[in-house]
Design a protein around this motif. Structure first.
Motif, PDB file in Angstrom:
ATOM      1  N   ALA A 149       0.843  -1.194   0.000  1.00 14.34           N
ATOM      2  CA  ALA A 149       0.000   0.000   0.000  1.00 14.34           C
ATOM      3  C   ALA A 149       0.880   1.247   0.000  1.00 14.34           C
ATOM      4  CB  ALA A 149      -0.905  -0.006   1.224  1.00 14.34           C
ATOM      5  N   PRO A 150       0.375   2.340  -0.520  1.00 14.65           N
ATOM      6  CA  PRO A 150       1.148   3.585  -0.476  1.00 14.65           C
ATOM      7  C   PRO A 150       1.476   3.974   0.965  1.00 14.65           C
ATOM      8  CG  PRO A 150      -0.723   3.790  -1.980  1.00 14.65           C
ATOM      9  CD  PRO A 150      -0.902   2.507  -1.240  1.00 14.65           C
ATOM     10  N   TRP A 163      -1.529  -6.418  11.044  1.00 17.99           N
ATOM     11  CA  TRP A 163      -1.488  -7.814  11.493  1.00 17.99           C
ATOM     12  C   TRP A 163      -0.672  -8.644  10.506  1.00 17.99           C
ATOM     13  CZ3 TRP A 163      -5.624  -4.636  11.175  1.00 17.99           C
ATOM     14  CH2 TRP A 163      -6.241  -4.278  12.388  1.00 17.99           C
ATOM     15  N   LEU A 164       0.123  -9.566  11.047  1.00 12.94           N
ATOM     16  CA  LEU A 164       0.982 -10.433  10.246  1.00 12.94           C
ATOM     17  C   LEU A 164       0.176 -11.633   9.768  1.00 12.94           C
ATOM     18  CD1 LEU A 164       3.978 -10.818   9.337  1.00 12.94           C
ATOM     19  CD2 LEU A 164       4.252 -12.274  11.373  1.00 12.94           C
ATOM     20  N   ASP A 165       0.277 -11.954   8.474  1.00  9.00           N
ATOM     21  CA  ASP A 165      -0.473 -13.094   7.946  1.00  9.00           C
ATOM     22  C   ASP A 165       0.141 -14.420   8.410  1.00  9.00           C
ATOM     23  OD1 ASP A 165       1.609 -13.899   6.037  1.00  9.00           O
ATOM     24  OD2 ASP A 165       0.960 -12.211   4.810  1.00  9.00           O
ATOM     25  N   ARG A 171       2.725  -7.724   6.911  1.00  9.36           N
ATOM     26  CA  ARG A 171       1.732  -7.172   7.836  1.00  9.36           C
ATOM     27  C   ARG A 171       0.716  -6.421   6.986  1.00  9.36           C
ATOM     28  NH1 ARG A 171       3.185  -7.843  13.032  1.00  9.36           N
ATOM     29  NH2 ARG A 171       1.408  -6.534  13.658  1.00  9.36           N
ATOM     30  N   HIS A 172      -0.552  -6.479   7.389  1.00 15.22           N
ATOM     31  CA  HIS A 172      -1.611  -5.999   6.513  1.00 15.22           C
ATOM     32  C   HIS A 172      -2.438  -4.892   7.143  1.00 15.22           C
ATOM     33  CE1 HIS A 172      -1.069  -9.203   3.492  1.00 15.22           C
ATOM     34  NE2 HIS A 172      -0.664  -9.909   4.538  1.00 15.22           N
ATOM     35  N   LEU A 173      -2.802  -3.933   6.307  1.00 17.76           N
ATOM     36  CA  LEU A 173      -3.682  -2.841   6.703  1.00 17.76           C
ATOM     37  C   LEU A 173      -5.125  -3.343   6.777  1.00 17.76           C
ATOM     38  CD1 LEU A 173      -1.121  -1.295   5.696  1.00 17.76           C
ATOM     39  CD2 LEU A 173      -2.681   0.467   4.819  1.00 17.76           C
ATOM     40  N   PRO A 174      -5.951  -2.676   7.562  1.00 17.03           N
ATOM     41  CA  PRO A 174      -7.368  -3.045   7.645  1.00 17.03           C
ATOM     42  C   PRO A 174      -8.127  -2.523   6.433  1.00 17.03           C
ATOM     43  CG  PRO A 174      -6.946  -1.190   9.088  1.00 17.03           C
ATOM     44  CD  PRO A 174      -5.616  -1.597   8.518  1.00 17.03           C
TER      45      PRO A 174
END
Length: 598
Positions: A149-150, A163-165, A171-174
């Motif tokens: 993501a930017p 959160w880490l997959d 790690r991921h944004l909501p």
């Protein structure tokens, strides 16, 4: 020939038939003469009229599987296989275009086709450079990872928790955050409408929404967010259904006056029953809901052909009370433009290792086709395309076909454990968690007083992975209990082909020394095929048997369309049965890309 003429011919030729009653081998010419056999009554009280049988051109037997098709059969096109890269020698003619959200939207309100990107250890050339490559492509957009993501999105939306997959990839944004999702929608509008990629005829489909591990949209990230107290079901539920509808609307041009819609190019990458212990299964049908919103769908793990892929509402499939998978042929996804995708390349890759390569490839492809897959992800080396060319050629001919234009219907006789359902008391069936057969327009069922089969002898345990569980390949008769028949039922639409020439290919275990045969209806007559001899070799063989003038109108006992008789003295084990059309279908319906053309 009408009934009276057939009876007259019978009595005139009876002496000649009696002289030819000596058993014969298919190795000499004597089998070509007519043979008369006793004809059993039909269960509903009607009797088939005994008439002389005009034999077919005999029976041919080969060792192993026989994937041959008649010359009229052709793939829908040469774009059925897709992968990371094209390989024309392997008929893989659809490559990927990979981009990250960051590379095409580096700053607020700024979009670039010239920036490069990276994700999951891979480097991506600019979108401009990738579009300059020749050939058809599929589009994968990496959206939610912190590095995908930017950088400006986190600060603009005030995101402090990620959160880490499950595999530690990112790690991921909501994505469900209203601010984040608002920016994601803007990015999709630019891609689809601003740059017109959605209408590009070379772009065959795009995976959405682009979230989580390998963009597969597993729900482990929402579940982790819920566990950390940062997400509740009501919020995720509301976002999900609105988001799917919004993506469909964007692909269809939103409020533009465009006459064409392209939402059929959207492929949802999530799955039915996504292992939801967080919200007690409340997300079980979200994949179905995405399909109902207008998207196609894809599954990335049909290599595990026994596990978690039998009760799949998104594909119009459910496990019936008798343990057979029932396909709702009226489910729109099966017949319209949308994609049904699957992936079969993780045999000795992706952390898996198989002990019987051909078996694993064969069964995973049968599973994908039973799910009505239209496009299949392969990797030439990891899928072993050149090692099993006959089988893979058959698969390519099958992908995307409908009942009206398919060259064959088939059933793999088996019973297999679906371990996903072992502890589920709310979803059960007779014999659960065991599932019967893999069937595509041809069904074998245990019915009647003489058609109750038992499991085969090929026992498999944990092939590919422990989740894949246990299976018994094949079914066999039970002669000691008077169960000497297999009963088969042909899909009515597939069978409705006046003047068709039918051929049956039966893969069986060659044990015993007696012969077996096929029995089917021919108008008001019961016809027995030429006998198939056995040599007690213990090998798996395939017999090809012509069925002249066969009519599949539920005319046999138990309303079956045809049956296989073990010969009455020794049991017969069958692994696979394929009913083939030797001529093009009489009813010509033009299908393009797996859907009916207007």
């Amino acid at each position: 020939m009408n009934r009276n003429y057939r009876l007259l011919a019978f009595f005139l030729l009876l002496p000649a038939f009696a002289a030819l009653a000596t058993p014969v081998s298919i190795d000499d010419d004597s089998w070509k003469h007519p043979v008369i056999r006793p004809l059993p009554p039909i269960d509903d009280g009607r009797s088939l009229v005994p008439v002389p049988r005009t034999p077919s051109p005999g029976v041919s037997i080969t060792e192993g599987d026989d994937w041959r098709l008649p010359s009229w059969s052709q793939p829908l096109d040469d774009l059925r296989f897709y992968s990371e890269e094209s390989s024309s020698a392997d008929h893989v003619n659809v490559h990927v275009i990979d981009i990250t959200w960051r590379q095409i939207n580096p700053s607020p309100g700024v979009f670039s086709m010239t920036d490069s990107g990276s994700a999951a250890g891979m480097s991506f050339p600019s979108l401009q450079d990738q579009l300059a490559l020749d050939g058809s492509y599929w589009l994968r957009i990496w959206v939610t990872g912190e590095d995908w993501a930017p950088a400006w999105v986190k600060s603009d939306c005030g995101i402090t928790t990620t959160w880490l997959d499950h595999d530690g990839q990112a790690r991921h944004l909501p994505i469900w955050n209203p601010c984040v999702w608002g920016h994601v929608k803007t990015m999709f509008r630019q891609l689809f409408l601003g740059w017109n990629l959605i209408s590009d005829p070379e772009m065959l489909f795009v995976q959405v929404p682009g979230g989580f591990y390998y963009t597969e949209f597993d729900f482990d990230i929402p579940f982790k967010a819920a566990a950390s107290g940062d997400l509740d079901f009501a919020t995720f539920d509301s976002w999900f259904h609105q988001a799917m509808s919004e993506l469909v609307a964007i692909a269809n041009g939103e409020n533009s006056n465009a006459s064409d819609d392209y939402a059929w190019k959207l492929v949802y990458t999530g799955e039915d029953y996504p292992f939801d212990t967080t919200w007690n299964g409340a997300t079980n049908l979200f994949a179905r809901d995405a399909v109902q919103a207008g998207m196609g769908i894809r599954n990335g793990i049909t290599e595990l052909f026994n596990f978690h892929l039998n009760h799949t509402p998104a594909y119009g499939a459910a496990i019936g009370q008798d343990g057979h998978i029932v396909i709702d042929e009226s489910w729109p996804l099966l017949r319209d433009k949308r994609v049904i995708g699957a992936e079969n390349e993780c045999y000795n890759a992706c952390g898996y290792h198989v002990s019987d390569l051909y078996y694993s490839i064969r069964m995973s492809n049968l599973k994908a086709l039973q799910m009505r897959t239209k496009r299949l992800y392969v990797v030439p080396q990891d899928s072993y395309l050149s090692s099993y060319p006959e089988h893979w050629n058959w698969v390519r001919h099958e992908l995307g076909k409908q009942r009206e234009d398919a060259p064959d219907a088939w059933v793999a006789l088996r019973t297999a454990q679906d371990k996903y359902w072992i502890d589920d008391d709310n979803h059960t069936w007779n014999g659960a968690p065991w599932v019967r057969n893999l069937e595509r327009w041809l069904v074998q069922k245990d019915v009647g007083s003489d058609g109750m089969t038992r499991r085969g002898t090929d026992h498999r345990v944990n092939e590919v992975d422990a989740d894949n569980g246990e299976s018994w390949e094949g079914r066999q008769t039970d002669h000691t209990s008077g169960q000497d028949y297999f009963y088969f039922f042909v899909d009515d639409v597939f069978a409705n082909d006046p003047g068709q020439q039918w051929q049956l290919k039966v893969t069986y275990v060659d044990t015993g020394n007696s012969s077996w045969r096929v029995e089917y209806a021919n108008g008001s007559s019961l016809v027995e095929s030429d006998p198939v001899p056995r040599a007690n070799s213990g090998l798996v063989k395939t017999a090809t048997i012509d069925l002249p003038n066969a009519r599949f109108s539920n005319g046999l006992a138990n309303q079956a369309d045809f049956r296989i008789y073990n010969g009455g003295s020794e049991d017969l084990e069958i692994r696979f049965v394929r009913l083939v059309k030797l001529k093009p279908p009489a009813i010509q319906i033009v299908f393009t890309d797996g859907f009916e053309s207007p």
